[in-house]
Design an enzyme around this catalytic site. Sequence first.
Site, PDB file in Angstrom:
ATOM      1  CG  ASN A 118      -4.715  -8.018  10.082  1.00  0.00           C
ATOM      2  OD1 ASN A 118      -4.504  -6.815  10.249  1.00  0.00           O
ATOM      3  ND2 ASN A 118      -3.879  -8.804   9.417  1.00  0.00           N
ATOM      4  CG  PHE A 122       0.546   0.097  10.885  1.00  0.00           C
ATOM      5  CD1 PHE A 122       0.611  -1.253  10.618  1.00  0.00           C
ATOM      6  CD2 PHE A 122       1.283   0.960  10.070  1.00  0.00           C
ATOM      7  CE1 PHE A 122       1.383  -1.757   9.575  1.00  0.00           C
ATOM      8  CE2 PHE A 122       2.056   0.476   9.025  1.00  0.00           C
ATOM      9  CZ  PHE A 122       2.106  -0.870   8.768  1.00  0.00           C
ATOM     10  CB  SER A 183       0.386  -3.186   6.328  1.00  0.00           C
ATOM     11  OG  SER A 183      -0.942  -3.229   6.817  1.00  0.00           O
ATOM     12  CG  ASN A 185      -5.009  -3.994   6.972  1.00  0.00           C
ATOM     13  OD1 ASN A 185      -5.878  -4.249   6.156  1.00  0.00           O
ATOM     14  ND2 ASN A 185      -4.333  -4.935   7.619  1.00  0.00           N
ATOM     15  CB  THR A 186      -1.425   1.936   6.479  1.00  0.00           C
ATOM     16  OG1 THR A 186      -1.394   1.439   7.825  1.00  0.00           O
ATOM     17  CG2 THR A 186      -1.084   3.421   6.489  1.00  0.00           C
ATOM     18  CE  LYS A 226       5.555  -9.163   7.051  1.00  0.00           C
ATOM     19  NZ  LYS A 226       5.078  -9.370   8.436  1.00  0.00           N
ATOM     20  CG  ASN A 255       2.423  -7.596   5.286  1.00  0.00           C
ATOM     21  OD1 ASN A 255       1.507  -8.043   5.981  1.00  0.00           O
ATOM     22  ND2 ASN A 255       3.050  -6.474   5.590  1.00  0.00           N
TER      23      ASN A 255
END
Length: 367
Positions: A118, A122, A183, A185-186, A226, A255
């Site tokens: 994925n 967010f 994450s 993805n940011t 996390k 994560n």
Amino acid sequence: MLYRNMLKPLLFRMDAEKAHHLTIDGLHTASTIPGVNSLLEGLYGVKQTAALESTLWGIHFANPIGLAAGLDKNAKAVAGFSNLGFGFMEVGTVTPKPQAGNELPRLFRLPEDTALINRMGFNNVGIDVMAKHLEQTAKRTIPVAVNIGKNKLTPNEHAEDDYRACITRLYTYGDFFVVNISSPNTPDLRSLQHGDDLSRLLAAVQDEMKLQHQKHGGAAKPVLVKIAPDLGTDEITYMVQTIVASGVSGIIASNTTISREGLTHRHKGEAGGLSGKPLTERSTQLIHTLYELTEGKMPIIGSGGVFTAQHAYDKICAGASLVEIYTALIYEGPSLVRRLNEGLQQLLHKDGFANITEAVGSAHRHR
């Protein structure tokens, strides 16, 4: 059987994200229909047993299996998930302002690898709408953790403002909080895991939690961090030193990973975080390392590739007090929660443990 034979084939023919939203919306709607919650509990609920109960940070957990963040991003289906046998769940990641996330498509199944990739970014409704959702489920039956992050357009030097805003708005609704700095993805988010950035951020989070505790009273609420699985030995060591020094309550490991080692599916080249079976051993080894570095004094929640009771048990013996699932739920369905709990009871009995807490970190004692 219902999920595996009927629902899963239908959902897996759909676009992955559309199936995700259909599931969350369906579970939310179902939980508002009289009698459905009792039906779900009867079908999927877990029989409570003292062997699986534990108390951490003053919070009672009926069993150690939780739902990881990312599935119920907006706390829309808390009531529904509460009836599926989970011992706790995370909602989010939530950011102060609503944001759409990354461009579509951004969620991919890798069935041959029993995994997901994925790059959602967010996507969420923001803290105000989440607060309304959580207020509607104030009588939930399981502990709920709020996973918090920063908006994409917020520079790292101002990240602490976003985390403070999330805590301020949602403090009364969460049983505990999770600082998401891992994450992939940011942009630049993972930079917050290191050095002065991490120290400054956790100091701000702890300060805000203290302020909200003074304002609202009651028991102090824990904060966990996390972390990513893609860290070198020195990076993990320095990070743990900073986390311990900050006074936070625990660590979630881990994560998603940016590694693509061993993948075979055609989607293996997609950008984003990988979850599922490829993460099973990596996350368990990280738990071993964290337990050793903290000398077993800081609670750990294990997350990553838990598909069987043995997977969960391995993480517990490595040092995890609780365990979370996400990808396995997509592949196995809601009956997985009951199977994990029943399997854990058998493994505890086999090793002579009367309670799950006795098994936590036991692999280190046997070394």
